[in-house]
Design a protein around this motif. Structure first.
Motif, mmCIF file in Angstrom:
data_model
loop_
_atom_site.group_PDB
_atom_site.id
_atom_site.type_symbol
_atom_site.label_atom_id
_atom_site.label_comp_id
_atom_site.label_asym_id
_atom_site.label_seq_id
_atom_site.Cartn_x
_atom_site.Cartn_y
_atom_site.Cartn_z
ATOM 1 N N PHE A 255 0.782 -0.930 0.195
ATOM 2 C CA PHE A 255 -0.088 0.168 0.303
ATOM 3 C C PHE A 255 0.315 1.188 0.600
ATOM 4 N N GLY A 256 2.415 1.426 -0.441
ATOM 5 C CA GLY A 256 3.208 1.889 0.288
ATOM 6 C C GLY A 256 3.672 2.718 1.556
ATOM 7 N N ILE A 257 3.467 1.292 1.940
ATOM 8 C CA ILE A 257 3.917 2.430 3.365
ATOM 9 C C ILE A 257 5.560 2.290 3.772
ATOM 10 N N LYS A 258 6.412 3.125 4.222
ATOM 11 C CA LYS A 258 7.999 2.640 3.894
ATOM 12 C C LYS A 258 8.399 3.629 5.161
ATOM 13 N N THR A 259 9.515 2.789 5.367
ATOM 14 C CA THR A 259 10.355 3.327 6.672
ATOM 15 C C THR A 259 11.666 4.340 6.631
ATOM 16 N N THR A 260 11.432 5.583 6.522
ATOM 17 C CA THR A 260 12.118 6.495 5.823
ATOM 18 C C THR A 260 13.364 6.663 7.134
ATOM 19 N N THR A 261 12.633 8.149 6.970
ATOM 20 C CA THR A 261 13.963 8.958 8.287
ATOM 21 C C THR A 261 13.308 9.382 10.352
ATOM 22 N N THR A 262 11.810 8.531 9.860
ATOM 23 C CA THR A 262 10.841 8.233 11.166
ATOM 24 C C THR A 262 11.346 6.726 11.615
ATOM 25 N N PHE A 263 10.882 6.361 13.345
ATOM 26 C CA PHE A 263 10.983 5.272 13.497
ATOM 27 C C PHE A 263 8.959 5.028 13.331
ATOM 28 N N THR A 264 8.364 4.982 12.946
ATOM 29 C CA THR A 264 6.773 4.549 12.971
ATOM 30 C C THR A 264 6.843 2.833 13.661
ATOM 31 N N ASN A 265 5.013 2.688 13.366
ATOM 32 C CA ASN A 265 5.074 1.481 13.907
ATOM 33 C C ASN A 265 4.568 0.376 12.506
ATOM 34 N N PHE A 266 5.049 0.922 12.072
ATOM 35 C CA PHE A 266 5.496 -0.219 10.696
ATOM 36 C C PHE A 266 6.689 0.087 10.310
ATOM 37 N N SER A 267 7.364 0.756 11.384
ATOM 38 C CA SER A 267 8.947 0.456 11.298
ATOM 39 C C SER A 267 9.525 -1.000 12.624
ATOM 40 N N GLN A 268 8.440 -0.733 13.167
ATOM 41 C CA GLN A 268 8.193 -1.445 14.350
ATOM 42 C C GLN A 268 7.716 -3.218 13.807
ATOM 43 N N ILE A 269 6.345 -2.584 12.884
ATOM 44 C CA ILE A 269 5.998 -4.426 12.113
ATOM 45 C C ILE A 269 7.304 -4.771 11.187
ATOM 46 N N GLU A 270 8.028 -3.957 10.641
ATOM 47 C CA GLU A 270 9.163 -4.597 10.219
ATOM 48 C C GLU A 270 9.965 -5.446 11.112
ATOM 49 N N VAL A 271 9.985 -4.949 11.972
ATOM 50 C CA VAL A 271 10.954 -5.853 13.225
ATOM 51 C C VAL A 271 10.430 -6.515 13.648
ATOM 52 N N TYR A 272 9.403 -6.734 14.015
ATOM 53 C CA TYR A 272 8.544 -8.067 13.757
ATOM 54 C C TYR A 272 8.830 -9.201 12.977
ATOM 55 N N SER A 273 8.912 -8.588 11.555
ATOM 56 C CA SER A 273 8.536 -9.396 10.640
ATOM 57 C C SER A 273 9.745 -10.595 10.452
ATOM 58 N N CYS A 274 11.057 -9.888 11.721
ATOM 59 C CA CYS A 274 12.570 -10.797 11.152
ATOM 60 C C CYS A 274 12.258 -11.879 11.628
ATOM 61 N N PRO A 275 12.782 -13.226 10.679
ATOM 62 C CA PRO A 275 12.085 -14.486 10.785
ATOM 63 C C PRO A 275 13.408 -14.814 12.485
ATOM 64 N N ARG A 276 14.289 -13.824 12.134
ATOM 65 C CA ARG A 276 16.177 -14.866 12.346
ATOM 66 C C ARG A 276 16.503 -15.264 11.645
ATOM 67 N N CYS A 277 15.640 -15.655 10.430
ATOM 68 C CA CYS A 277 17.399 -15.957 9.810
ATOM 69 C C CYS A 277 18.639 -16.508 9.313
ATOM 70 N N GLY A 278 19.137 -15.371 9.327
ATOM 71 C CA GLY A 278 20.619 -15.650 10.058
ATOM 72 C C GLY A 278 21.180 -15.544 8.308
ATOM 73 N N ILE A 279 20.323 -14.899 7.480
ATOM 74 C CA ILE A 279 20.732 -14.629 6.047
ATOM 75 C C ILE A 279 21.834 -13.442 6.283
ATOM 76 N N CYS A 280 21.309 -12.334 6.934
ATOM 77 C CA CYS A 280 22.333 -11.309 6.758
ATOM 78 C C CYS A 280 23.622 -11.506 7.241
ATOM 79 N N ILE A 281 23.818 -12.145 8.456
ATOM 80 C CA ILE A 281 24.717 -12.316 8.770
ATOM 81 C C ILE A 281 25.945 -12.892 7.921
ATOM 82 N N ASP A 282 26.114 -13.476 7.313
ATOM 83 C CA ASP A 282 26.647 -14.197 6.391
ATOM 84 C C ASP A 282 27.284 -13.249 5.225
#
Ligand code: FAD
Ligand code: SF4
Ligand code: SF4
Ligand code: SF4
Lengths: 604, 342
Positions: A255-282
């Motif tokens: 629907f066009g919502i993004k995290t840009t320059t402030t931490f919104t509740n959408f940002s919070q949802i992004e945080v909770y959406s991380c499954p900790r798959c660990g791909i980013c570590i490598d």
């Protein structure tokens, strides 16, 4: 059908707790969303975007397409767990509703169906028995792979797996038990009543041969119910919260919502959406080159979720974008880092040094950038090319000028960057140019993303390519074998991958590395990380050099002055900017020097 | 039978060690990759602190070497070294030699100023290095800029490629400060009306008389010293160089136009030093020079028995220190060879 026994309680309590906690959270998130974002949801739901949402949820939450792209085995593991379980639920619900002829049965009816339903004479039973067993096997294969991943992470293309917190462990243990226990419980029941499919009945008959299945059955269903209940209770506090949250995330992002320059509740949802798959570590070179896993995005998100963000961690990231490129959930990991930085910086700058000059007017405005001023060979090459092509240009920041603002942005100082942007923007507009050309990938990124300029912005590699294509300059090709390094800000940052390659292929032979385009490594010189000392930067760079040299190139070519400077130390082969290569390869051709070209002729 | 010492590199250190070892009664072979003895000394005109001609020192080591009748292989590089019967077998050019001990004196290279691209060396014609300036002195004391005019204002930039984490070299090269002072005075001697500026971080005048040279340069010759690091240089249309400096004493940024900019390039381990070090798997200092067995008690041996080091392959040094170091190494070699006889 009697479908209640006291053992359904752990499951039922777990399920209702989960639903209450989750929906309370969703309500809270949506309620405190910025007004603009809420409107976007309202509009989105009523638009055709909804189809896209459903499709993406299917492809990402169930099939896990993006994980497949990173590693097929890892993708299969996630798919069998998610999609398999999903089908089990759907089919189980159908089976119980058809059998009970009751559309509004209890949520535990399908879960404990086999315990309560013993006759298998219905015409559809054979179908359900087979399919449900097949799906169970499918999910179990995923569970088996999940065990295996803990032991041999490398099989899954992962060098490191994520370290878990308490609720994660509780959830993972119960999750790992759910399906083996379901298999056991259904098999034991089938050992008595033969109401299972090929798997459960086969196993049940086998167990019945030497076990008192009648006595064990009840305990097994209890354990099964307990494991599901425990999983549901732990879920909202564990990484598995990503399962329901990601659905929300996909919809809102569509629907066009993004995290840009402030931490919104959408940002919070992004945080909770991380499954900790660990791909980013490598993917993170802080891990691969420096052996420091701590800054990896997964752990950074953990600290945000736990509201324990450490300043050091916020700044210990090169904003290179490698993690974001491969994050299967598509979280704006770099913006999250910058937003946290923004909370920490103080804004004590004064910008009185910005003195407006009046630039000459010309069709093309050339902005070298501060970094290019530190690599005069690039600047010289550009001027030569601009003159050779007979273009009408003005060198906007010849005497230094003001910084483009991107470094300030990377430090999280959005407000300060805005001042510089405004200043430069005015200067650029005053030149009345139609095209702005820059030699710096860092400037290019900010010009493109934040300046909102009513003119064409080109990186010099794009611009020179246009000159070549339109015949304004002719270049000689040599047999030199060179490797091209994608600068972070130009490649992943601005998605310019092909133009530099196409341009270079006119002048020399390109050889590849295992790290081209999206997968390019950061040279290590990044302005994004203020925690790294030069020694560490050199270490990262040395590791990159190793990868760049795998196919024995005779030269390294890049398209960013900072990359060039960084690679220049300890260089085993010469390092040059793409503009230098072209300036040297330009034919002394009969182009008239003062012939002025219309901009649409040059880069149309 | 006489014991045989093989020396790699015929600069001050290698040449001096060769003639001393012959005097001690050993067989000596010296391999030099160039066509002449003396290394960097061949590129200098006059030396600090006394302003004597480098040629005098060169004559001294050449004469000693010729008199000693040590075997000298010119145009010779080492392709391989292997262990053999407690000694070494060395593949030098087309020859194969056996030796009981090896002395490495492969020296230093000056820092490649092109890496510090913001100073524009190799890009702007009027940016040169201290090595280029010595060459002007040797070629008859003619100092011109690219327009063949005498420069009116000359800047010296200290610490180019030294004390600079950005290029990965955090150590001090020791001799460039005093070299800058020496060269600044020589420039004033030739061009008395020129303005000369030295841009330094701090002045490291560690030797006797160095401080006197510094004082003389200001009192007698009017050289100006500005504390601050040059951050970048740009070329004006007329070829002059505009430099940006953070004047850390006055506490403000400064811009200055100069007609000639001289970069005081520092020391890095020479290509030969790095190569031989790798060939023999020698321990390196954190700065990548060859590492002595003990920083105080035995600065001539290495982690490899029978392999010794002397001169600037170990660290930046003046000529006097290089001489002393070479002689110290010969004593260590003698001790080793005579000890192994028993
Ligand atoms: C600009 C400048 C000015 C200076 N002026 C002075 C001064 O005025 N007074 C002073 O005291 N000091 C001065 N110095 C320092 C002086 O140059 C050194 O102290 C001295 O040259 C060190 O001698 P060396 O033998 O250790 O090394 P080098 O002179 O570097 O000799 C090394 C030799 O080894 C040879 N070699 C290298 N690798 C191999 C190989 N693989 N195989 C065979 N041969 C090899 C080289 O060709 C060379 O001949 C100055 C330095 C600089 C940079
Ligand atoms: S941030 Fe993305 S890549 Fe990293 S663990 Fe979370 S989902 Fe996986
Ligand atoms: S942006 Fe780069 S440095 Fe930062 S966490 Fe991601 S991969 Fe690591
Ligand atoms: S001697 Fe002087 S110029 Fe040379 S590195 Fe040391 S401080 Fe810098």
């Amino acid at each position: 059908m009697n479908s209640f026994d006291i053992f359904v309680l752990p499951f039922a309590i777990g399920l209702y707790t989960l639903l209450i906690v989750f929906f309370a959270k969703v309500f809270d998130w949506i309620k405190h969303l910025p007004v603009g974002d809420r409107r976007k949801i309202g509009r989105g739901i009523r638009s055709r975007k909804l189809f896209g949402v459903v499709k993406e949820i299917f492809l990402e939450s169930l099939i896990h397409r993006r994980i497949f792209k990173v590693n097929p085995l890892l993708g299969y593991m996630h798919m069998s767990l998610a999609f398999g379980w999903f089908l089990l639920i759907v089919l189980g619900a159908a089976e119980s509703k058809i059998y009970g002829r009751d559309l509004l049965n209890t949520p535990w009816d399908p879960i404990f169906f086999k315990y309560f339903k013993h006759d298998t004479n219905e015409f559809h039973s054979a179908f359900f028995n087979f399919t449900m067993d097949f799906l169970l096997l499918f999910v179990l294969s995923g569970v088996f792979l999940a065990y295996l991943k803990r032991i041999y992470a490398r099989l899954f293309g992962l060098k490191k797996t994520t370290k878990h917190i308490f609720f994660d462990r509780l959830a993972i243990i119960s999750l790992w038990l759910i399906f083996p226990l379901r298999l056991l419980a259904e098999s034991l029941t089938s050992g008595i009543y033969h109401n299972g499919g090929f798997l459960t009945d086969g196993l049940g008959s086998f167990l019945a041969g030497f076990m008192p299945v009648g006595h064990l059955e009840y305990t097994a269903w209890w354990l099964y119910s307990l494991s599901v209940g425990a999983f549901f209770v732990a879920l909202p506090y564990s990484r598995y919260m990503h399962i329901p949250t990601e659905i929300l995330l996909i919809a809102m992002r569509r629907f066009g919502i993004k995290t840009t320059t402030t931490f919104t509740n959408f940002s919070q949802i992004e945080v909770y959406s991380c499954p900790r798959c660990g791909i980013c570590i490598d993917k993170c070179q802080m891990t691969s080159a420096l052996g420091n896993e701590k800054p990896a995005s997964v752990y950074f998100l953990n600290t945000i979720r736990a509201q324990k963000v450490k300043p050091g961690l916020s700044f210990d990231c090169m904003i290179c974008g490698r993690c974001e490129q491969y994050c299967p959930v598509g979280i704006s990991l770099m913006n999250h880092r910058l937003v946290q930085r923004n909370k920490l910086i103080s804004n004590g700058y004064n910008f009185q040094f910005l003195k407006n000059g009046i630039p000459e007017k010309a069709r093309i405005a050339y902005y070298a950038g501060c970094m290019t001023h530190l690599t005069p060979s690039i600047e010289k090459a550009m001027i030569k090319i601009l003159e050779k092509a007979g273009t009408d240009f003005v060198f906007i920041d010849k005497d230094g000028g003001a910084c483009c603002g991107r470094p300030m942005m990377l430090s999280g100082n959005f407000e300060g960057a805005e001042k510089l942007i405004e200043f430069n923007r005015n200067n650029i507009l005053k030149s009345c140019a139609d095209i702005l050309v820059t030699s710096c990938a860092i400037c290019y990124k900010v010009f493109k993303s934040n300046y909102d300029l009513p003119l064409k912005v080109l990186h010099h590699s794009e611009f020179i390519l246009e000159l070549v294509k339109s015949g304004k300059i002719n270049i000689n090709k040599s047999g030199l074998r060179a490797v091209y390094h994608d600068p972070c800000e130009l490649g992943r940052g601005s998605k310019v991958y092909e133009e530099p390659r196409e341009l270079l292929s006119h002048a020399l032979e390109l050889v590849s590395t295992g790290y081209d385009r999206e997968n390019a490594l950061c040279c290590g010189g990044s302005l994004g990380n203020i925690m790294l000392g030069y020694e560490e930067k050199n270490k990262i760079n040395a590791a990159v050099w190793k990868e760049m040299m795998v196919n024995d190139p005779e030269m390294l070519v890049t398209a960013c002055p900072l990359c060039k400077k960084t690679f220049n130390k300890n260089a085993p082969v010469p390092v040059r900017d793409i503009a230098e290569i072209i300036a040297d390869a330009v034919q002394i051709s009969p182009v008239k020097p003062n012939h002025q070209l219309a901009p649409e002729q040059i880069a149309g | 039978m006489k014991k045989h010492v093989f020396i790699i590199g015929g600069g001050v250190a290698g040449a001096e060690a060769a003639s001393q070892l012959v005097k001690m009664g050993f067989d000596v072979t010296l391999a030099e990759k160039e066509t002449q003895i003396g290394g960097k000394l061949n590129q200098w005109d006059r030396l600090f602190p006394s302003k004597r001609k480098a040629a005098e020192v060169l004559d001294f080591i050449n004469k000693n070497l010729v008199d000693s009748k040590a075997r000298v292989l010119f145009n010779t590089e080492i392709s391989k070294i292997s262990k053999q019967n407690g000694g070494y077998k060395i593949y030098a050019g087309i020859e194969e030699c056996t030796a009981d001990a090896i002395l490495i004196s492969t020296g230093y290279d000056v820092f490649n100023a092109r890496i510090k691209e913001e100073y524009g060396y190799g890009i702007y014609e009027n940016v040169i290095t201290s090595v280029d300036l010595e060459e002007m002195f040797r070629n008859g004391n003619k100092i011109f800029n690219s327009n063949k005019e005498e420069p009116k204002r000359i800047g010296f930039v200290h610490c180019v490629g030294s004390r600079d984490e950005k290029v990965g070299n955090h150590y001090c090269s020791q001799v460039c400060c005093v070299t800058a002072v020496k060269q600044a005075m020589e420039v004033k001697e030739i061009l008395p009306r020129a303005e000369v500026y030295c841009f330094y971080m701090d002045l490291r005048m560690f030797g006797l008389q160095f401080e006197d040279l510094y004082r003389e340069s200001q009192e007698k010759w009017g050289v100006n010293f500005i504390r601050g690091r040059v951050s970048e240089a740009a070329e004006n249309i007329d070829g002059t160089i505009l430099i940006k400096v953070e004047d850390t004493l006055a506490g403000r940024p400064l811009k200055m136009k100069v007609d000639l900019l001289v970069l005081m390039v520092g020391f890095v381990p020479s290509a030969g030093t790095t190569e031989i070090g790798k060939m023999l798997n020698l321990d390196l200092t954190p700065e990548n020079f060859l590492k002595p067995a003990d920083e105080h008690l035995d600065t001539s041996s290495t982690n490899l028995k029978g392999v010794f080091i002397a001169g600037t392959c170990k660290s930046p040094k003046t000529i006097a220190d290089t001489f002393a170091d070479a002689r110290a190494a010969t004593l260590k070699i003698k001790e080793f060879l005579e000890g192994s006889e028993k």
